[in-house]
Design a protein around this motif. Structure first.
Motif: not given
Length: 402
Positions: A203-204, A208-211, A242-245, A247-253
């Motif tokens: 998550g943290h 950087g990964a999206v950038g 969106a991805a940060s939230r 990913l925390k909820d198991g809805e993105a990788a």
């Protein structure tokens, strides 16, 4: 009289409200996601994380129109819409063109009551507007709303999508013709020989990964008609939120692919109870010189994530690009559903004609005037050169900027 009594019984405790306050919409997160989990047809683009983040980046003052249906205070239905005035008054889905699917949400155990309540709420919300629901996936809850709608309505086709079963890559390769399957296996061996490693970020690490994803995405499309929206800071901000939230909820990788310790590709996967699909990726153009088949590399990871999640569908999302057909996917056509009060049927027919004529014009240009596609790509490249680059987007560390 008995029928009327039964109807009153079914409506007992049922309320419908219209949310126009963005702060109130933000506060719906917990009960919204609870409803989405009870709606089997929901896609990742109906999650509160995706929709609320989109609103923060793209929403307009005074335009929010979210219809909410409750039974004794419990949320059983929701229609996330916004009001636009061009080319006519329309209620359109929150999520816009960057979302592959739109829908309403209904509690599967209360589906009949929820649809009835949403119909009532939408009838009031769209007094002078046409409801224009784009990219409705077959089997979506919005189909049930359309079937029940008593006013004016029209059903049109929208984007083509491709779907595969959520199986490991070895099983997907077996679907192909033997000669093509051999070539894919050779491509996979090439990737393994180079020792390209995949790393699902924590998550943290998302900002950087999206950038890096967006920087690589811009590089891979440079000079080839990039989607200019993908270069705008608001899009970057939306993806990070969106991805940060999710990913925390198991809805993105978010997956980074590394060669000799250097990130050479990044992909974003979105997931729901029904399906898993790769949303966006960026890859170093230098991989072509190494003869790395990027789509095969990405699909292996997408198949791994989908099969490991227990979901039934690996969606290739919108688009019928030739490379997708090599895998013999199922073709699924999204729908565009137009709804309006009976008194607004003339306006709905005007909208129907606009959409139909625009679609025919686009198809004509695509099939008969291929040079026009090249010109469009050049225009997009010129626009991209003049667009504020991702480097100015807040939330992306300087070390990851272009």
């Amino acid at each position: 009289m008995a029928a009327a009594g039964n109807q009153r019984g079914r409506d007992r405790g049922l309320t419908v409200t219209l949310c126009r306050d963005p702060k109130r919409f933000a506060a719906l997160q917990e009960e919204w996601d609870g409803l989405r989990r009870r709606c089997a047809s929901a896609t990742p683009f109906q999650s509160h994380a995706w929709l609320h983040s989109w609103w923060l980046s793209y929403g307009g003052n005074g335009r929010l129109r979210v219809v909410l249906a409750r039974r004794d205070g419990r949320l059983i239905g929701a229609a996330p819409l916004m009001l636009v005035h061009r080319p006519m008054p329309l209620l359109v889905p929150i999520g816009g063109a960057i979302s592959d699917f739109s829908d309403v949400l209904v509690d599967d155990e209360e589906a009949t009551s929820a649809i009835r309540a949403l119909e009532r709420g939408l009838d009031r919300a769209a007094r002078q507007a046409v409801i224009d629901l784009r990219e409705v996936r077959p089997g979506a809850a919005a189909e049930r709303l359309y079937e029940r709608w008593t006013g004016a309505r029209a059903r049109l086709t929208d984007s083509t999508c491709m779907e595969l079963p959520a199986e490991p890559i070895d099983d997907l390769v077996k679907r192909m013709q033997s000669s093509r399957a051999q070539r894919v296996r050779a491509k996979l061996r090439k990737i393994d020989a180079l020792k390209i490693e995949s790393h699902v970020v924590a998550g943290h690490e998302v900002p950087g990964a999206v950038g890096r994803l967006l920087r690589l995405h811009e590089l891979q499309w440079r000079g080839r008609g990039v989607n200019v929206e993908h270069l705008r800071p608001r899009f970057a901000e939306h993806l990070v939120r969106a991805a940060s939230r999710m990913l925390k909820d198991g809805e993105a990788a978010v997956t980074e692919f590394r060669l000799d310790g250097e990130v050479i590709a990044v992909s974003m996967t979105l997931q729901s109870g029904l399906l898993s699909g790769g949303y966006l990726y960026g890859a170093d153009p230098g991989l072509r010189e190494k003869k790395v088949d990027v789509t095969t590399m990405l699909l292996r990871q997408e198949a791994h994530l989908a099969a490991g999640s227990g979901r039934g569908v690996l969606s290739l999302l919108r688009g019928s690009e030739p490379y997708k057909n090599h895998w013999r996917p199922e073709t699924v056509t999204n729908q565009r559903l137009l709804l309006a009060r009976s008194g607004l049927e003339p306006l709905l027919r005007v909208r129907e004609s606009q959409v139909t004529m625009r679609g025919r014009a686009a198809e004509t240009v695509s099939t008969r005037f291929p040079a026009a596609r090249d010109w469009r790509d050049r225009v997009n490249s010129w626009r991209a050169d003049g667009t504020v680059r991702i480097s100015s987007a807040p939330g992306i560390p300087a070390s990851h900027r272009t």
